[in-house]
Scaffold this motif. Structure first.
Motif, short mmCIF file in Angstrom:
data_model
loop_
_atom_site.label_atom_id
_atom_site.label_comp_id
_atom_site.label_asym_id
_atom_site.label_seq_id
_atom_site.Cartn_x
_atom_site.Cartn_y
_atom_site.Cartn_z
N GLU A 1 -17.20 42.07 25.03
CA GLU A 1 -16.52 41.32 24.08
C GLU A 1 -15.21 40.96 25.04
OE1 GLU A 1 -17.05 39.72 21.23
OE2 GLU A 1 -19.08 40.61 21.48
N ARG B 1 -13.93 43.06 14.45
CA ARG B 1 -14.39 42.10 13.44
C ARG B 1 -15.33 40.81 14.00
NH1 ARG B 1 -8.68 41.74 13.15
NH2 ARG B 1 -8.78 39.79 14.41
N ARG B 2 -15.82 40.96 15.43
CA ARG B 2 -16.83 40.29 15.95
C ARG B 2 -18.17 40.99 15.79
NH1 ARG B 2 -14.07 38.59 22.05
NH2 ARG B 2 -12.08 37.95 21.24
N GLN B 3 -19.14 40.04 15.65
CA GLN B 3 -20.68 40.23 15.62
C GLN B 3 -21.21 40.17 17.00
OE1 GLN B 3 -22.45 37.82 12.73
NE2 GLN B 3 -21.13 38.37 11.08
N ARG B 4 -21.59 41.23 17.57
CA ARG B 4 -22.33 41.65 18.71
C ARG B 4 -23.97 41.27 18.59
NH1 ARG B 4 -20.25 46.32 21.80
NH2 ARG B 4 -20.23 45.06 23.45
N ARG B 5 -24.28 40.20 18.92
CA ARG B 5 -25.85 39.89 18.86
C ARG B 5 -26.71 40.28 20.16
NH1 ARG B 5 -23.10 35.57 16.40
NH2 ARG B 5 -23.16 35.51 14.19
#
Length: 243
Positions: A210, A235-239
């Motif tokens: 990120e 708060r980030r979505q790591r895909r």
């Protein structure tokens, strides 16, 4: 100067490995009509504050971009001042790193530095080698492109002498040749001062990290700023390419 108290609360989602491009010392000094050297000195204080905050939060590895392979283009007087600050940091902070069980690592070809600086770095690495706590990695005379070239040359040499089948070379094989091979995967890369580029820093390792670019100049980046960055990471979505 970064003097904020170390935050006590630990975020719910904590990055294992955080890297920081410490940018803005010169602009911090210019805004105060001070010599650039004073900005670098304030930057060292920020290093001290942020490394302590990272340990308090439980971050496993912190990598700081202190001197790039391109920084040799700077005036000799400024480079000399940076060497003096590096020596001062080691002399003043090594005992604390040893006491806090921190393992010091250096990324890059620091042996190009003056002999007295190299000797201090070697001693610091030796004295912290047996520690089993958090890792503090300092990038000194480091460039990611040179790191990748060295990895490719190492693998090519093994393929040429027959000790490696070139068809077996994969991402894991390349990663094993990188200077960060024994560090946790990079989760969060922060750059201070508002600039939005990687500047030849951890290019391979940042593939799925990120990225966070903040306007704060490095000398003003303290414990609260680090906590805010880690909170943003959580708060980030790591895909990783998935859904």
């Amino acid at each position: 100067m970064a003097t904020a108290a170390i935050p006590q609360a630990v975020p719910a989602v904590l990055p294992r490995h955080v890297a920081i491009i410490m940018d803005g010392n010169g602009r911090w000094a210019a805004a105060r009509r001070l010599p650039r050297a004073m900005g670098h000195r304030a930057g060292v204080e920020a290093v001290r504050t942020v490394t302590r905050a990272a340990r308090a939060m439980g971050i496993e590895a912190l990598t700081l971009y202190a001197f790039s392979s391109e920084n040799w283009r700077r005036p000799a007087e400024e480079i000399g001042g940076l060497m003096k600050l590096l020596k001062l940091f080691i002399r003043n902070d090594l005992a604390e790193l040893v006491r806090e069980d921190v393992r010091l690592r250096v990324l890059g070809d620091y042996r190009r530095f003056p002999e007295d600086v190299v000797a201090l770095i070697d001693d610091a690495l030796t004295r912290t080698a047996g520690n089993r706590g958090p890792i503090l990695a300092i990038a000194l005379n480091y460039g990611a492109q040179a790191e990748l070239v060295a990895a490719a040359q190492s693998l090519a040499a093994r393929a040429a002498d027959g000790s490696l089948d070139p068809t077996t070379i994969d991402a894991e094989a390349i990663e094993a040749q990188l200077e960060t091979h024994d560090l946790p995967p990079l989760d969060l890369l922060i750059r201070t001062s508002g600039e939005q580029r990687l500047s030849n820093f951890l290019l391979w390792q940042a593939a799925y990290a990120e990225l966070l670019f903040v306007d704060t100049l490095w000398p003003d980046f303290g414990a609260e700023a680090l906590a805010s960055a880690v909170d943003a990471f959580g708060r980030r979505q790591r895909r990783y390419g998935g859904l």
